[in-house]
Design an enzyme around this catalytic site. Structure first.
Site, PDB file in Angstrom:
ATOM      1  N   ASP A 187      -5.514   1.537  -2.175  1.00  0.00           N
ATOM      2  CA  ASP A 187      -6.195   1.353  -3.456  1.00  0.00           C
ATOM      3  C   ASP A 187      -5.506   0.256  -4.261  1.00  0.00           C
ATOM      4  O   ASP A 187      -4.291   0.077  -4.151  1.00  0.00           O
ATOM      5  CB  ASP A 187      -6.142   2.690  -4.219  1.00  0.00           C
ATOM      6  CG  ASP A 187      -7.246   2.802  -5.242  1.00  0.00           C
ATOM      7  OD1 ASP A 187      -8.111   1.907  -5.290  1.00  0.00           O
ATOM      8  OD2 ASP A 187      -7.225   3.776  -6.008  1.00  0.00           O
ATOM      9  N   GLY A 188      -6.289  -0.436  -5.086  1.00  0.00           N
ATOM     10  CA  GLY A 188      -5.712  -1.414  -6.008  1.00  0.00           C
ATOM     11  C   GLY A 188      -5.978  -2.868  -5.643  1.00  0.00           C
ATOM     12  O   GLY A 188      -5.420  -3.771  -6.276  1.00  0.00           O
ATOM     13  N   GLY A 206      -8.732  -4.586  -6.140  1.00  0.00           N
ATOM     14  CA  GLY A 206      -9.427  -5.237  -7.250  1.00  0.00           C
ATOM     15  C   GLY A 206      -8.458  -5.578  -8.374  1.00  0.00           C
ATOM     16  O   GLY A 206      -8.478  -6.694  -8.919  1.00  0.00           O
ATOM     17  N   ARG A 207      -7.594  -4.630  -8.715  1.00  0.00           N
ATOM     18  CA  ARG A 207      -6.622  -4.864  -9.799  1.00  0.00           C
ATOM     19  C   ARG A 207      -5.640  -5.971  -9.432  1.00  0.00           C
ATOM     20  O   ARG A 207      -5.268  -6.796 -10.259  1.00  0.00           O
ATOM     21  CB  ARG A 207      -5.875  -3.566 -10.132  1.00  0.00           C
ATOM     22  CG  ARG A 207      -6.615  -2.706 -11.134  1.00  0.00           C
ATOM     23  CD  ARG A 207      -6.131  -1.288 -11.119  1.00  0.00           C
ATOM     24  NE  ARG A 207      -6.625  -0.577  -9.934  1.00  0.00           N
ATOM     25  CZ  ARG A 207      -6.255   0.648  -9.606  1.00  0.00           C
ATOM     26  NH1 ARG A 207      -5.374   1.292 -10.343  1.00  0.00           N
ATOM     27  NH2 ARG A 207      -6.767   1.240  -8.547  1.00  0.00           N
ATOM     28  N   TRP A 208      -5.243  -6.007  -8.170  1.00  0.00           N
ATOM     29  CA  TRP A 208      -4.319  -7.057  -7.707  1.00  0.00           C
ATOM     30  C   TRP A 208      -4.949  -8.423  -7.946  1.00  0.00           C
ATOM     31  O   TRP A 208      -4.293  -9.346  -8.444  1.00  0.00           O
ATOM     32  CB  TRP A 208      -4.031  -6.837  -6.221  1.00  0.00           C
ATOM     33  CG  TRP A 208      -3.075  -7.811  -5.610  1.00  0.00           C
ATOM     34  CD1 TRP A 208      -1.724  -7.649  -5.496  1.00  0.00           C
ATOM     35  CD2 TRP A 208      -3.385  -9.090  -5.026  1.00  0.00           C
ATOM     36  NE1 TRP A 208      -1.167  -8.753  -4.882  1.00  0.00           N
ATOM     37  CE2 TRP A 208      -2.172  -9.648  -4.579  1.00  0.00           C
ATOM     38  CE3 TRP A 208      -4.565  -9.806  -4.850  1.00  0.00           C
ATOM     39  CZ2 TRP A 208      -2.101 -10.892  -3.964  1.00  0.00           C
ATOM     40  CZ3 TRP A 208      -4.503 -11.052  -4.233  1.00  0.00           C
ATOM     41  CH2 TRP A 208      -3.274 -11.576  -3.796  1.00  0.00           C
ATOM     42  N   ASN A 260     -18.603   3.931  -1.338  1.00  0.00           N
ATOM     43  CA  ASN A 260     -18.388   2.499  -1.595  1.00  0.00           C
ATOM     44  C   ASN A 260     -19.668   1.657  -1.508  1.00  0.00           C
ATOM     45  O   ASN A 260     -19.699   0.519  -1.974  1.00  0.00           O
ATOM     46  CB  ASN A 260     -17.341   1.903  -0.642  1.00  0.00           C
ATOM     47  CG  ASN A 260     -15.915   2.298  -0.997  1.00  0.00           C
ATOM     48  OD1 ASN A 260     -15.024   2.304  -0.149  1.00  0.00           O
ATOM     49  ND2 ASN A 260     -15.667   2.637  -2.268  1.00  0.00           N
ATOM     50  N   ARG A 265      -0.948   7.060  -0.978  1.00  0.00           N
ATOM     51  CA  ARG A 265      -2.004   6.447  -1.793  1.00  0.00           C
ATOM     52  C   ARG A 265      -1.361   5.442  -2.730  1.00  0.00           C
ATOM     53  O   ARG A 265      -0.403   5.768  -3.443  1.00  0.00           O
ATOM     54  CB  ARG A 265      -2.782   7.497  -2.586  1.00  0.00           C
ATOM     55  CG  ARG A 265      -3.892   6.839  -3.401  1.00  0.00           C
ATOM     56  CD  ARG A 265      -4.959   7.749  -3.926  1.00  0.00           C
ATOM     57  NE  ARG A 265      -6.039   6.915  -4.444  1.00  0.00           N
ATOM     58  CZ  ARG A 265      -7.285   7.293  -4.607  1.00  0.00           C
ATOM     59  NH1 ARG A 265      -7.643   8.504  -4.305  1.00  0.00           N
ATOM     60  NH2 ARG A 265      -8.191   6.451  -5.086  1.00  0.00           N
ATOM     61  N   ARG A 313      -5.774  11.148  -6.535  1.00  0.00           N
ATOM     62  CA  ARG A 313      -6.961  11.850  -6.046  1.00  0.00           C
ATOM     63  C   ARG A 313      -7.022  11.762  -4.526  1.00  0.00           C
ATOM     64  O   ARG A 313      -6.457  10.854  -3.935  1.00  0.00           O
ATOM     65  CB  ARG A 313      -8.234  11.153  -6.565  1.00  0.00           C
ATOM     66  CG  ARG A 313      -8.483  11.226  -8.019  1.00  0.00           C
ATOM     67  CD  ARG A 313      -9.843  10.615  -8.337  1.00  0.00           C
ATOM     68  NE  ARG A 313      -9.847   9.167  -8.195  1.00  0.00           N
ATOM     69  CZ  ARG A 313      -9.455   8.315  -9.132  1.00  0.00           C
ATOM     70  NH1 ARG A 313      -9.001   8.775 -10.286  1.00  0.00           N
ATOM     71  NH2 ARG A 313      -9.489   7.018  -8.926  1.00  0.00           N
ATOM     72  N   SER A 364     -10.174  11.626  -3.159  1.00  0.00           N
ATOM     73  CA  SER A 364     -11.364  10.781  -2.994  1.00  0.00           C
ATOM     74  C   SER A 364     -12.123  11.066  -1.695  1.00  0.00           C
ATOM     75  O   SER A 364     -12.528  10.133  -0.996  1.00  0.00           O
ATOM     76  CB  SER A 364     -10.982   9.297  -3.074  1.00  0.00           C
ATOM     77  OG  SER A 364     -10.406   9.002  -4.319  1.00  0.00           O
ATOM     78  N   GLU A 412       2.078  16.000   3.331  1.00  0.00           N
ATOM     79  CA  GLU A 412       2.886  15.655   2.158  1.00  0.00           C
ATOM     80  C   GLU A 412       2.226  14.452   1.492  1.00  0.00           C
ATOM     81  O   GLU A 412       1.735  13.547   2.182  1.00  0.00           O
ATOM     82  CB  GLU A 412       4.312  15.281   2.588  1.00  0.00           C
ATOM     83  CG  GLU A 412       5.069  16.408   3.270  1.00  0.00           C
ATOM     84  CD  GLU A 412       5.351  17.580   2.340  1.00  0.00           C
ATOM     85  OE1 GLU A 412       5.525  17.354   1.125  1.00  0.00           O
ATOM     86  OE2 GLU A 412       5.383  18.730   2.824  1.00  0.00           O
TER      87      GLU A 412
HETATM   88  C1  FPP Z   1      -9.779  -0.157  -2.628  1.00  0.00           C
HETATM   89  O1  FPP Z   1      -9.387  -1.064  -3.638  1.00  0.00           O
HETATM   90  C2  FPP Z   1      -9.958  -0.878  -1.345  1.00  0.00           C
HETATM   91  C3  FPP Z   1     -11.112  -0.900  -0.597  1.00  0.00           C
HETATM   92  C4  FPP Z   1     -12.332  -0.170  -0.949  1.00  0.00           C
HETATM   93  C5  FPP Z   1     -11.209  -1.712   0.633  1.00  0.00           C
HETATM   94  C6  FPP Z   1     -10.063  -1.561   1.558  1.00  0.00           C
HETATM   95  C7  FPP Z   1     -10.227  -2.473   2.691  1.00  0.00           C
HETATM   96  C8  FPP Z   1      -9.252  -3.278   3.187  1.00  0.00           C
HETATM   97  C9  FPP Z   1      -7.874  -3.310   2.676  1.00  0.00           C
HETATM   98  C10 FPP Z   1      -9.550  -4.125   4.353  1.00  0.00           C
HETATM   99  C11 FPP Z   1      -9.366  -3.365   5.631  1.00  0.00           C
HETATM  100  C12 FPP Z   1      -9.668  -4.240   6.776  1.00  0.00           C
HETATM  101  C13 FPP Z   1      -9.996  -3.845   8.028  1.00  0.00           C
HETATM  102  C14 FPP Z   1     -10.287  -4.818   9.065  1.00  0.00           C
HETATM  103  C15 FPP Z   1     -10.099  -2.436   8.385  1.00  0.00           C
HETATM  104  P1  FPP Z   1     -10.310  -1.226  -4.916  1.00  0.00           P
HETATM  105  O2  FPP Z   1     -11.294  -2.313  -4.664  1.00  0.00           O
HETATM  106  O3  FPP Z   1     -10.922   0.095  -5.253  1.00  0.00           O
HETATM  107  O4  FPP Z   1      -9.277  -1.663  -5.983  1.00  0.00           O
HETATM  108  P2  FPP Z   1      -9.312  -1.287  -7.540  1.00  0.00           P
HETATM  109  O5  FPP Z   1      -9.194   0.202  -7.616  1.00  0.00           O
HETATM  110  O6  FPP Z   1      -8.124  -1.998  -8.091  1.00  0.00           O
HETATM  111  O7  FPP Z   1     -10.621  -1.808  -8.089  1.00  0.00           O
END
Ligand code: FPP
Length: 269
Positions: free
Chosen positions: A35-36, A38-40, A83, A203, A209, A211, A222
């Protein structure tokens, strides 16, 4: 950071297990909520999708380290059933990203003995991605290294609903008695059948959460929650999670730990 797993995985590049970790108490299976992203990206003034792209690099790093450090299975939550409600552009970016990453990395995953599987209802995914997934699954099926499970269009509740339906069909057809339905039989109907349950859930980005992730399988895991945003998750962050894991006394609801028989009710007090 290199863009291909090939160089990361080359044998001379293997990372030894840090001395602070006890090799006898490593988790057999690690689950990941990444997670994170988008924030990154937002923190850097970049579009959200750039966070996902960087997230792939973090996932490759983590897979490599888990493999090097003797962890048997890594299950990552890449795309949940919820998603799909994200903006259309982001969803299609993710689908294309998954497809491209698979195409680019398959040869090195094969060579490095990673056994990849995609867990979830794959039928609504774009045809080209489904094809890549089928190819990657088939070509790595006999590999003997780490099991890498990528949860894609995955939801814990729908997984349980599908399992219940299949068992109900067996009962209705007279092939199964209701009293034959036990925990093992339910587990055998889940996408994770064949893997032990995760010992540790990590996480990122501070959310506390589940989720809808691995609701059945995480029963005794754990939990390690870190504020690190997923694209920043690195060796130090993984090490911190594993040290935290090894500091826990696992009781599985009782007083003794079945995974660590040396730990008795006497030592736990
Ligand atoms: C959650 O961050 C991340 C995702 C929904 C996507 C995760 C997918 C990858 C890291 C790529 C995996 C690649 C392969 C090939 C399996 P968010 O967008 O919810 O971030 P935020 O909470 O900061 O908005």
């Amino acid at each position: 950071m290199t863009s291909a797993v090939a160089s990361d995985f080359s044998p001379h590049n293997r990372q030894p297990l840090p001395a602070v970790l006890d090799p006898a108490r490593m988790p057999a299976h690690v689950a990941l909520i990444m997670d994170g992203n988008g924030r990154w990206a937002r923190q850097r003034g970049l579009p959200r999708v750039m966070g996902h792209r960087e997230g792939v690099e973090a996932l490759k790093r983590t897979l490599r380290l888990c493999s090097d450090w003797g962890i048997g299975a890594l299950t990552a939550y890449a795309f949940s059933t919820e998603n799909w409600s994200r903006p259309g552009e982001e969803v299609s970016f993710l689908m294309t990203l998954f497809e491209r990453v698979l195409a680019r990395e398959l040869a090195s995953l094969e060579r490095e003995q990673v056994k990849i599987r995609f867990l979830g209802d794959l039928t609504p995914l774009p045809a080209a991605l489904q094809q890549r997934i089928a190819e990657a699954t088939e070509r790595t099926a006999a590999n003997r290294g780490i099991h890498f499970n990528v949860c894609t269009n995955y939801g814990g509740r729908s997984e349980l609903v599908a399992a219940a339906r299949r068992l109900a069909e067996e009962v209705a057809a007279g092939r199964l008695l209701p009293e034959q339905i036990d925990e093992q039989r339910i587990a055998s109907q889940l996408h994770t059948a064949g893997d032990v349950d995760p010992d540790l859930l990590i996480r990122t980005s501070g959310e506390r959460r589940l989720s809808n992730f691995l609701l059945w399988q995480l029963a005794y895991a754990e939990l390690h929650i870190t504020d690190v945003l997923w694209p920043d998750f690195d060796q130090d962050a993984l090490l911190t999670a594993l040290v935290d894991y090894q500091s826990r006394q696992r009781r599985f609801g009782g007083v003794d730990s079945p995974r660590h028989p040396g730990l008795t009710s006497a030592t736990l007090g």
